[in-house]
Design an enzyme around this catalytic site. Structure first.
Site, short mmCIF file in Angstrom:
data_model
loop_
_atom_site.label_atom_id
_atom_site.label_comp_id
_atom_site.label_asym_id
_atom_site.label_seq_id
_atom_site.Cartn_x
_atom_site.Cartn_y
_atom_site.Cartn_z
N GLU A 90 65.83 96.22 -4.84
CA GLU A 90 66.20 95.23 -5.86
C GLU A 90 65.04 94.33 -6.26
O GLU A 90 64.20 93.96 -5.44
CB GLU A 90 67.35 94.37 -5.32
CG GLU A 90 68.65 95.14 -5.30
CD GLU A 90 69.69 94.53 -4.38
OE1 GLU A 90 69.37 94.32 -3.19
OE2 GLU A 90 70.80 94.26 -4.85
N CYS A 103 61.27 87.99 -8.71
CA CYS A 103 61.37 88.05 -7.25
C CYS A 103 61.33 89.52 -6.85
O CYS A 103 62.22 90.29 -7.21
CB CYS A 103 62.67 87.39 -6.80
SG CYS A 103 62.94 87.50 -5.02
N CYS A 110 65.57 95.54 5.36
CA CYS A 110 64.77 94.57 6.13
C CYS A 110 65.05 94.71 7.61
O CYS A 110 66.20 94.88 8.01
CB CYS A 110 65.11 93.15 5.68
SG CYS A 110 64.04 91.89 6.43
N CYS A 114 68.13 88.20 10.36
CA CYS A 114 68.60 86.82 10.17
C CYS A 114 70.12 86.80 9.96
O CYS A 114 70.65 87.58 9.18
CB CYS A 114 67.90 86.18 8.97
SG CYS A 114 66.11 86.12 9.14
N CYS A 117 71.69 86.24 6.32
CA CYS A 117 71.15 86.99 5.18
C CYS A 117 71.79 88.37 5.07
O CYS A 117 71.87 89.12 6.04
CB CYS A 117 69.64 87.15 5.33
SG CYS A 117 68.89 88.07 3.96
N GLY A 161 63.16 92.60 2.40
CA GLY A 161 62.06 92.94 3.30
C GLY A 161 61.26 91.76 3.81
O GLY A 161 61.39 90.63 3.33
N GLU A 162 60.45 92.05 4.81
CA GLU A 162 59.57 91.06 5.40
C GLU A 162 58.13 91.46 5.04
O GLU A 162 57.57 92.40 5.63
CB GLU A 162 59.79 91.04 6.92
CG GLU A 162 58.76 90.26 7.71
CD GLU A 162 58.45 88.87 7.17
OE1 GLU A 162 59.38 88.08 6.94
OE2 GLU A 162 57.26 88.58 6.97
N SER A 193 56.81 85.16 1.10
CA SER A 193 57.60 84.39 2.05
C SER A 193 57.79 85.20 3.32
O SER A 193 58.11 86.38 3.27
CB SER A 193 58.96 84.07 1.42
OG SER A 193 59.76 83.37 2.35
N SER A 216 59.86 80.71 6.14
CA SER A 216 61.28 80.42 6.28
C SER A 216 61.52 79.75 7.62
O SER A 216 61.55 80.41 8.66
CB SER A 216 62.09 81.72 6.15
OG SER A 216 61.89 82.28 4.87
N LEU A 217 61.67 78.46 7.59
CA LEU A 217 61.82 77.67 8.83
C LEU A 217 63.27 77.75 9.31
O LEU A 217 63.55 78.21 10.41
CB LEU A 217 61.38 76.23 8.56
CG LEU A 217 61.41 75.26 9.74
CD1 LEU A 217 60.48 75.71 10.84
CD2 LEU A 217 61.08 73.83 9.28
N ASN A 218 64.17 77.27 8.50
CA ASN A 218 65.61 77.50 8.67
C ASN A 218 66.26 76.88 9.90
O ASN A 218 67.46 77.09 10.14
CB ASN A 218 65.93 79.00 8.67
CG ASN A 218 65.63 79.64 7.32
OD1 ASN A 218 65.59 78.94 6.32
ND2 ASN A 218 65.42 80.93 7.29
N ASN A 292 73.88 80.53 0.32
CA ASN A 292 74.62 81.36 -0.63
C ASN A 292 75.56 82.22 0.21
O ASN A 292 75.10 83.09 0.94
CB ASN A 292 73.67 82.23 -1.45
CG ASN A 292 72.74 81.38 -2.30
OD1 ASN A 292 73.17 80.42 -2.94
ND2 ASN A 292 71.46 81.70 -2.29
N CYS A 334 69.15 84.12 -3.27
CA CYS A 334 68.51 84.25 -1.96
C CYS A 334 69.51 84.74 -0.93
O CYS A 334 70.60 84.19 -0.79
CB CYS A 334 68.00 82.90 -1.45
SG CYS A 334 66.70 82.18 -2.41
N1 SAH Z 1 61.74 88.04 4.92
C1 SAH Z 1 61.12 87.01 4.14
C2 SAH Z 1 61.36 87.19 2.68
C3 SAH Z 1 62.77 86.97 2.22
S1 SAH Z 1 62.82 85.43 1.48
C4 SAH Z 1 61.55 85.65 4.66
O1 SAH Z 1 62.38 85.59 5.55
O2 SAH Z 1 61.01 84.65 4.22
C5 SAH Z 1 64.45 85.08 1.47
C6 SAH Z 1 64.69 83.58 1.57
O3 SAH Z 1 66.07 83.39 1.37
C7 SAH Z 1 64.35 83.04 2.95
O4 SAH Z 1 63.71 81.80 2.87
C8 SAH Z 1 65.73 82.89 3.59
O5 SAH Z 1 65.74 81.85 4.50
C9 SAH Z 1 66.62 82.64 2.41
N2 SAH Z 1 67.97 83.10 2.62
C10 SAH Z 1 68.35 84.19 3.29
N3 SAH Z 1 69.69 84.32 3.27
C11 SAH Z 1 70.16 83.29 2.55
C12 SAH Z 1 71.47 82.88 2.13
N4 SAH Z 1 72.55 83.58 2.48
N5 SAH Z 1 71.57 81.77 1.39
C13 SAH Z 1 70.47 81.08 1.02
N6 SAH Z 1 69.22 81.42 1.36
C14 SAH Z 1 69.06 82.51 2.13
#
Ligand code: SAH
Length: 341
Positions: A90, A103, A110, A114, A117, A161-162, A193, A216-218, A292, A334
Site C-alpha cells: 500500500e 506515504c 511488517c 506492535c 498496529c 514495514g520497518e 520512521s 516511534s516512541l509510543n 486509529n 497510520c
Molecule cells: N515501522 C515504522 C514505520 C511505520 S510508521 C515505525 O514503527 O515507525 C507508522 C506510525 O503509525 C508509527 O509511528 C506508529 O506508532 C503509528 N501507528 C501504528 N498503528 C497506529 C494506530 N492504530 N493508530 C495511530 N497510529 C498508529
C-alpha cells in the site's frame, strides 16, 4: 528473466547500455526513468530506436501496477499496488493545500509486532527492492499529475514495514530520490520512521545521503513500551534514546518522535511528564497520534481533551503537535495499512 531498470543507479545503467555506447546514453536512460513519466522503455525518445528496442528486449521498467484505489472523503487516496511477483503493497497520497505527501512502504507486511498496529497482523512477506520503493513515488505522483520537482512533494516512509530492517534498499532508493539528476527531491522532504532498531539508527547516521529520521516512541517507560512494542525487549528504550542523542543531525535538522495515544494505557499526565523528561536535551519535536482504532486492535482512542492535555504538558519542554488522521474511512491512516477491501 527480465530485470527491471527501476532502482538501478547510473553505474548500473551504464552496464545495461553497454561499453560501446557513449557515457551520455546511460545518463539519458537514467533521466528518462527518474525525471520523466515514461512507462514504456521503447518510447524513450532521447535514445536511438535500435538501442531502446534492444534494452526493452532484455529489461522491463518495473513500475508497479495499480491493483485497487480507494478514495477518502478527505481527499486521501490509498493505492494497492501490485508488484512483479504478484504481491501487493500500500501507498497513500495525502493532498493538503500547499503540499502533497506520499506515504510509502518499505516492506510487504511488517515483522515488528506492535500491538496497536494492523499492519502487524500481516507479518513480514518480504523486503521491497529499491526500485519498488522509488516506483511507489513515481507511480503515485504521475497518477495524480504531481510534479516531483515542484517543491510541494513530501515523502514519508511510514507505510507498511520497518524501513531500518531493509536499510540497504531504503538507502539506495533514498539516493535516487534525492539525486538532483534523479528524482530530485530535497533531503528535507523525505522522512523515514522507525520502531527503534538502535544499531541501524547508528548505521543510517553514517550515510552521507539520508532522509530525516522519525522514531516511534509510543510509551513513556521501558516496561510500557515492551508491552506495546515487543521489539523493545531487544532494543531497550534507554539505548534507543542514547542512539538518538548520538545521532549526527544536520544543522537544519531535528528528530521527530511519534507517540500513539492509547486511552488509559499511555495517555496520562504522568506519561506526558515522563515523555517530556525523556526528550529533554534532544533537538526534536513530538507528533501525537490519537489511536486509529480497528476491529482487531484491543485499544481505544482517547478523547480530544485528553490529547490536548497531554500535548500541553509535553509542549512545555518540546514542540509538540497532534497529527490529524487522514483517510480513516478507507483504512489509509497510520496503523491501518492491512490491505483492507
Ligand atoms: N515501522 C515504522 C514505520 C511505520 S510508521 C515505525 O514503527 O515507525 C507508522 C506510525 O503509525 C508509527 O509511528 C506508529 O506508532 C503509528 N501507528 C501504528 N498503528 C497506529 C494506530 N492504530 N493508530 C495511530 N497510529 C498508529
Amino acid at each position: 528473466m527480465s530485470e527491471p531498470l527501476l532502482g538501478m543507479d547510473l553505474a548500473e545503467l551504464r552496464e545495461i547500455v553497454g561499453p560501446n555506447q557513449p557515457a551520455y546514453r546511460s545518463k539519458q536512460l537514467y533521466e528518462a526513468i527518474y525525471r520523466t513519466d515514461t512507462s514504456d522503455l521503447v518510447r524513450i525518445s532521447t535514445i536511438p530506436v535500435s538501442i531502446r528496442n534492444e534494452i526493452a528486449r532484455r529489461h522491463t521498467l518495473g513500475l508497479p501496477e495499480i491493483a485497487r484505489l480507494h478514495e477518502s472523503a478527505d481527499g486521501t487516496r490509498r493505492y494497492l499496488l501490485r508488484l512483479d511477483d504478484g504481491r501487493t503493497v500500500e501507498t497513500v497520497l495525502m493532498p493538503e493545500g500547499e503540499r502533497d505527501t506520499i506515504c510509502i512502504s518499505s516492506q510487504v507486511g511488517c515483522p515488528v509486532d506492535c500491538k496497536f498496529c494492523m499492519t502487524a497482523l500481516l507479518g513480514l512477506e518480504r523486503n521491497l527492492t529499491a526500485g519498488e520503493i522509488v516506483g511507489q513515488v513515481l507511480l503515485v505522483s504521475r497518477d495524480n499529475g504531481i510534479r516531483r520537482d515542484s517543491g510541494r512533494l513530501n515523502i514519508v516512509m511510514m507505510g507498511q514495514g520497518e524501513p531500518l530492517l531493509n536499510l540497504p534498499n531504503v538507502v539506495k532508493a533514498t539516493r535516487i530520490l534525492l539525486d538532483a539528476d534523479g528524482v530530485g527531491l530535497s533531503p528535507r522532504r523525505i522522512t523515514i520512521s522507525t520502531a527503534g532498531i538502535t544499531p541501524k539508527i547508528e548505521e543510517l547516521g553514517k550515510e552521507p545521503v539520508r532522509p530525516k529520521l522519525a522514531i516511534s516512541l509510543n510509551a513513556s517507560t521501558e516496561e510500557q513500551r515492551s508491552g506495546l512494542m515487543p521489539i523493545t525487549r531487544k532494543y531497550h528504550l534507554k539505548d534507543l534514546l542514547e542512539a538518538c542523542r548520538a545521532y549526527p543531525l544536520r544543522p537544519w535538522e531535528r528528530l521527530t518522535f511519534e507517540y500513539v495515544l492509547l486511552k488509559g494505557v499511555n495517555d496520562s499526565d504522568a506519561d506526558a511528564l515522563r515523555v517530556r523528561k525523556l526528550l529533554a536535551n534532544l533537538k526534536c519535536k513530538v507528533n501525537l497520534i490519537a489511536l486509529n482504532p480497528g476491529p482487531e486492535i484491543p485499544f481505544e482512542k482517547p478523547d480530544a481533551e485528553r490529547v490536548a492535555a497531554f500535548q500541553g504538558i509535553v509542549r512545555k519542554g518540546t514542540p509538540c503537535f497532534v497529527r490529524k488522521p487522514r483517510g480513516l474511512d478507507i483504512y489509509a491512516a497510520c496503523g491501518q495499512l492491512k490491505r483492507a477491501e
